[in-house]
Design a protein around this motif. Structure first.
Motif: not given
Length: 437
Positions: A147-149, A198-203, A228-230, A255-257
Motif C-alpha cells: 500500500p505504501s507504494f 515494491a514494498d512487499l516482504d519475502a513471504a 524482499a531482497a534479490p 536494512p531494505l525497507t
C-alpha cells in the motif's frame, strides 16, 4: 496464439491460412543455437512458418506456385522482442501508436508491457493483433505492490477515474488481501503476468507467486522488491527479474525497507564483475531458469542523467554497475533478455532496443550471437511465448526480420533492415522511412 478467425480485413492484418509465400536464398540465424544457415528457404502459410528447408530441397506441394521473394543471401533473424516497455504511463494514444509503428518497422515483433493503464494497453494489444494499427504483439502485466507504494504519482496517472491500488490492473496487497481473488481480478484484464513491484516482504512475494502460478499466469518482479531482497525474490519462484542494478542489494549491509528509501550502493564492490555475493544468486537463477531483464542501458538516457552533478554521477555509477553485473550474470549462464524501460525521441529512426543490444555487446562483452539469442528466444521465454515465437522454426509464428548485413559481425547491422515479417505480413522499412509520421 492461434490463427485469427476470418473477419473484416484491416490494413495490417495477418494473411489468412492458405496465403503462402516462399522466401528463397536466406542466410538464416534461426535462434535455436544452430550456426548460420546459408541457402535457406522459408515458407510461410498465413501467420505461421510452414517449412524451413534448403534452397535445393523440394518445396511443399501447396507452395509450388506460391509467390517467391528472392533474398539474395540476405540475413534473416527471428523477430526481436523488447521485454520492458511502458506504453501508457500516462496514456497517450497517438504517442503509443507511433512507438508501436516504429518498433514493428524496426524488426520488433513482440513487447512486454510492464504495468500501465491496462484499459489503454488492452485496446492497443487488440488493435495490433487484429491489424487495425501496425505494431508488435503486446504481452502485459497487472501490478501488485504494498500500500505504501501507491502515493507514487505514476500510479495516479494510470488509474485516472479510480483509486490507485484498488483497480484490477494495479492492486495494493496487504495481509488481509484475498490472493485468489486478487490474482483472478488481474487475470480478468487479460494480463499475461503479475508484476511484483515494491514494498512487499519475502513471504508475500512467495504467496503472490504461488497463487499466480496456480492460476496459470507468470510473475515478473523487480529484482529487489524492498524489503524482499534479490535472493528472496528468486527463491519465491518468480519467472523473471527486472533491472540489473537492483541486484546490488543482495547482501546489503543496511536494512531494505521501502522502494523509495533505498540504501546507497557501494559501486566498488561490483566493479570487477566477480562479486561473490552474486555468485550464489546467479547459480540459483540458472538452476531455476529465472530470466534477467537487465535494462542495462537505461542509465545512459538523458532523463536519468538529469541536469545536476549529483544525478549525472549517479547515472554514471549505475551505468558501470549495470555493465559489470550483467556481464557477470551472462558469464554465470543466466539467461538475459533485452528490455529497455525507455524509448528514443520520436524523431529517432530506430527504437531504444537497438541501443540496449549494442550496450550488451560493447559494455557487457556478450558475443553478438548471444545478444541476438537474448533478443529473440530468451525474450520469448520471458514473455511466456517460447512455443510460438523467438526462433524461425516450422509451426511458430511467421515473425522474422531481413537484413542486408550480417548482425553476427556487428550487432549494429540491424540498422540495415529491409523488412519485417510479423504474423506473415510484411512491413517494408522503406515505407516507414518514406512516411515516418
Amino acid at each position: 496464439m492461434t490463427d485469427l478467425p476470418p473477419g473484416a480485413p484491416t490494413p495490417w492484418a495477418a494473411p489468412p491460412v492458405g496465403t503462402v509465400t516462399v522466401y528463397r536464398g536466406a542466410t538464416l540465424f534461426d535462434g535455436t543455437g544452430a550456426p548460420l544457415r546459408p541457402d535457406t528457404t522459408i515458407v510461410t502459410d498465413g501467420s505461421r512458418l510452414h517449412a524451413v528447408i534448403g534452397d535445393g530441397d523440394p518445396l511443399p506441394p501447396h507452395a509450388a506456385d506460391a509467390p517467391r521473394v528472392d533474398l539474395d543471401g540476405r540475413f534473416v533473424v527471428p523477430g526481436l522482442i523488447d521485454t520492458h516497455q511502458h506504453l501508457a504511463t500516462p496514456p497517450d494514444r497517438p504517442a503509443a501508436e507511433a512507438v508501436l509503428r516504429r518498433l514493428v518497422y524496426s524488426g520488433v515483433t513482440a513487447v512486454r508491457d510492464m504495468a500501465d493503464d491496462l484499459r489503454h494497453i488492452g485496446d492497443l494489444a487488440r488493435a495490433t493483433l487484429v491489424g487495425e494499427i501496425p505494431g508488435p504483439e503486446i504481452r502485459y502485466a497487472a501490478l501488485m505492490a504494498g500500500p505504501s507504494f501507491f502515493d507514487d504519482p505514476r500510479t495516479h496517472e494510470v488509474s485516472r477515474g479510480a483509486v490507485p491500488g484498488a483497480v484490477p490492473w494495479m492492486q495494493a496487497v496487504t495481509p488481509d488481501t484475498d490472493l485468489p481473488v486478487a490474482v483472478a481480478l488481474a487475470r480478468g484484464t487479460h494480463a499475461a503476468a503479475i508484476k511484483v513491484y515494491a514494498d512487499l516482504d519475502a513471504a508475500t512475494v512467495a504467496a503472490v507467486t504461488a497463487e499466480a502460478h496456480r492460476q496459470g499466469i507468470a510473475v515478473w518482479a523487480h529484482a529487489t522488491v524492498f524489503p524482499a531482497a534479490p535472493g528472496e525474490v528468486v527463491a519465491a519462484g518468480v519467472d523473471s527479474v527486472s533491472h540489473v542494478t537492483l541486484l546490488a542489494y543482495e547482501g546489503a549491509t543496511e536494512p531494505l525497507t521501502r522502494y523509495k528509501t533505498k540504501p546507497p550502493i557501494g559501486y566498488d564492490r561490483f566493479a570487477a564483475g566477480d562479486a561473490p555475493e552474486l555468485t550464489a544468486l546467479f547459480a540459483e537463477m540458472r538452476r531455476r531458469g529465472t530470466v534477467l531483464d537487465a535494462t542495462a542501458s537505461m542509465w545512459t538516457t538523458g532523463e536519468l542523467r538529469g541536469d545536476t552533478t549529483e544525478s549525472a554521477e549517479r547515472a554514471a555509477g549505475n551505468t558501470e554497475l549495470a555493465a559489470a553485473v550483467t556481464a557477470q550474470a551472462h558469464r554465470a549462464g543466466v539467461d538475459v533478455c533485452t528490455g529497455t524501460d525507455f524509448e528514443t525521441a520520436p524523431g529517432d529512426p530506430f527504437p531504444a532496443l537497438y541501443g540496449e543490444l549494442a550496450f550488451l555487446a560493447d559494455r557487457c562483452g556478450m558475443p553478438a550471437a548471444d545478444v541476438l539469442r537474448s533478443a529473440t528466444l530468451v525474450g520469448a521465454r520471458a514473455a511466456g511465448t517460447e512455443a510460438h515465437m523467438g526462433s524461425v522454426e516450422p509451426g511458430k509464428l511467421a515473425d522474422f526480420a531481413v537484413l542486408d548485413e550480417n548482425p553476427l559481425q556487428d550487432i549494429r547491422n540491424l540498422r540495415t533492415l529491409r523488412f519485417t515479417v510479423r504474423r506473415g505480413r510484411r512491413f517494408e522499412r522503406a515505407e516507414f522511412e518514406k512516411d515516418p509520421r
